[in-house]
Design a protein around this motif. Structure first.
Motif, mmCIF file in Angstrom:
data_model
loop_
_atom_site.group_PDB
_atom_site.id
_atom_site.type_symbol
_atom_site.label_atom_id
_atom_site.label_comp_id
_atom_site.label_asym_id
_atom_site.label_seq_id
_atom_site.Cartn_x
_atom_site.Cartn_y
_atom_site.Cartn_z
ATOM 1 N N ILE A 1 0.988 -1.116 0.065
ATOM 2 C CA ILE A 1 0.046 -0.064 0.134
ATOM 3 C C ILE A 1 0.986 1.155 -0.034
ATOM 4 C CG2 ILE A 1 -1.955 1.218 1.021
ATOM 5 C CD1 ILE A 1 -2.589 -1.494 2.382
ATOM 6 N N GLY B 1 5.459 4.260 -3.408
ATOM 7 C CA GLY B 1 6.219 5.561 -3.654
ATOM 8 C C GLY B 1 7.833 4.868 -3.420
ATOM 9 N N THR C 1 -2.975 7.425 -6.068
ATOM 10 C CA THR C 1 -2.387 8.206 -7.397
ATOM 11 C C THR C 1 -2.409 7.376 -8.491
ATOM 12 O OG1 THR C 1 0.000 8.138 -7.012
ATOM 13 C CG2 THR C 1 -1.286 9.857 -6.011
ATOM 14 N N ARG D 1 3.324 2.788 -11.226
ATOM 15 C CA ARG D 1 4.607 2.028 -10.454
ATOM 16 C C ARG D 1 4.258 0.578 -10.195
ATOM 17 N NH1 ARG D 1 5.167 7.611 -8.845
ATOM 18 N NH2 ARG D 1 4.287 7.290 -6.947
ATOM 19 N N HIS E 1 6.929 15.868 3.612
ATOM 20 C CA HIS E 1 7.554 15.941 4.901
ATOM 21 C C HIS E 1 7.851 17.292 5.651
ATOM 22 C CE1 HIS E 1 9.136 12.348 3.001
ATOM 23 N NE2 HIS E 1 9.205 11.749 4.017
#
Ligand SMILES: NC(=O)c1ccc[n+]([C@@H]2O[C@H](COP(=O)([O-])OP(=O)(O)OC[C@H]3O[C@@H](n4cnc5c(N)ncnc54)[C@H](O)[C@@H]3O)[C@@H](O)[C@H]2O)c1
Length: 404
Positions: free
Chosen positions: A13, A16, A46, A52, A174
């Motif tokens: 999940i 990235g 996304t 990806r 961040h």
């Protein structure tokens, strides 16, 4: 549970930067004939993340939302941004999906406790990926402490030179308090956890101090949605005030200091700076009969030990080489993923503990509250006794027979 031949069906999940840790699922399974596990599903909110996912796992089910994984996965590796951790973990635990949750466990003590309490109520396995505990430098320092080489530990100090901080933390989500609370959660949670491990106790009282000293002055900002850190990272981005393309919101501290009293009386401190030229952390552990210090924190570095009196002397009485990879933490990541998979698939106990992950969140979150409120000392609240009991006397969950 478990699809035919898949053994433990694992979902990822958040596709990235950190989703790379899921590659260790295949590596761990290949190395151990008793471990049957494979990535069968991916969720990312996304389009780019889902693309990806398809590229990395062409045979996997790819969905938008973690709630769509129910019935399709026995375990999930959660590598989404920090502010999403608690909600996603609680949903998965309630759905009976074993959770590998990236650190930090949550960005507030209240959310951390909600995750742990849900794990205790549901009995679904929860593991928090504090991979740094498995790093060679940490294992070596703990061995030196455990064999009594420096006597009884009384003080632990850690200086964290986050030379990559500008690229790692100030160019995307961040940098915004709303997403991370502070970098004492996001970045420091590893070291606060290791301070607890080396000191043999958890923080009971904490004080923080810090400020946004450099990156707040960089006016070149842009929204990098759709990009990942690897797209902009460069050692040439120097000096810090010459950085460009910082996140539109930058309100986390870039230099901070934490002082802690552990519940066994050990005194500890942690200093974090995001605008140093070099990137590593330096520990000093002082006991009743000596002190240790690491020079370098990966393969090629050493841990030095001083055990008799003298003046200035950088040599030390003994020096131990640090094993492992010379850059990054792929070795610790493999150990961490293997531990998670074996615990869920084979019912084995884990060295990493959600209670310890909560202790790191408590120290970081309350240090943040302290530093933003005049550096008042704050006491760490206790977890409910039944939650502590759940994690200290674990019972076997039905899913723990999967793949065995
Ligand atoms: N243990 C370690 O050494 C280590 C190292 C790096 C990062 N991390 C942790 O990994 C986490 C992710 O960091 P990253 O650098 O990979 O971030 P990232 O921004 O590169 O990737 C986050 C991904 O999650 C997706 N996402 C966001 N919200 C989502 C949601 N609600 N559901 C599904 N997908 C969602 C994003 O689209 C993106 O693809 C952080 O919590 C970080 O602390 C841990």
């Amino acid at each position: 549970m478990g699809a035919d031949n898949a053994g433990l069906r694992v979902a990822v999940i958040g596709m990235g930067q950190r989703s790379a840790i899921a590659r260790h699922v295949a590596e761990a399974a290949a190395a151990d004939p008793a471990l049957h596990a494979q990535v069968v599903a991916v969720a990312d909110v996304t389009v780019a993340g889902r693309e990806r996912g398809r590229a990395e796992y062409p045979d996997a089910l790819v969905v938008d939302h973690h709630r769509e994984l129910t019935g399709h996965a026995d375990a999930a590796i959660v590598t989404t941004p920090d502010w999403t951790h608690a909600e996603i973990a609680i949903d998965l635990l309630r759905a009976g999906i074993a959770v590998y949750l990236e650190k930090p466990l949550a960005i507030t003590v209240e959310d951390a406790d909600a995750v742990l309490n849900t794990a205790a109520e549901t009995g679904t396995p929860l593991y928090v990926g504090h991979n740094f505990r498995h790093a060679a430098v940490v294992r070596l320092m703990r061995e030196i402490v455990d064999r009594g080489e420096i006597g009884e530990v009384k003080a632990v100090w850690c200086r964290h030179f986050v030379g990559n901080g500008g690229d790692y933390y100030f160019k995307d989500w961040h940098a915004d308090r709303a997403n991370v609370n502070s970098l004492l959660l996001q970045k420091a949670s590893h070291d606060l956890d290791v301070i607890h491990a080396l000191g043999g106790g958890d923080t009971s009282r904490v004080v923080g101090m810090g400020s946004l000293s450099v990156y707040g002055d960089v006016t070149d900002r842009r929204d990098r949605s759709g990009e990942l850190m690897g797209d902009w990272f460069s050692h040439d981005n120097w000096p810090p005030l010459a950085q460009t393309g910082l996140n539109p919101v930058v309100d986390v501290e870039d230099v901070s200091m934490v002082m802690m009293t552990l519940d066994n009386g050990v005194q500890a401190s942690y200093e974090q700076c995001h605008f140093t030229p070099d990137y590593w952390r330096n520990y000093t552990v002082i006991g009743t009969e000596g002190r240790l210090e690491n020079i370098g924190d990966t393969g090629g570095g050493v841990v030095k030990v001083w055990t008799h009196r003298r003046g200035w002397d950088t040599t030390g009485d003994r020096e131990y080489p640090i094993d492992g990879v010379e850059d990054g933490h792929a070795d610790a990541d493999l150990l961490t993923m293997t531990e998670f998979l074996r615990s869920v698939a084979l019912g084995e106990p884990t060295e990493l503990s959600p209670i310890a992950a909560r202790a790191a969140v408590a120290a970081g979150a309350l240090a943040t509250r302290s530093l933003r409120n005049g550096s008042v000392p704050i006491d760490v609240p206790r977890l409910p006794a039944e939650t502590i009991a759940h994690f200290t006397h674990p019972t076997t969950h039905p899913s723990q027979t999967v793949g065995s």
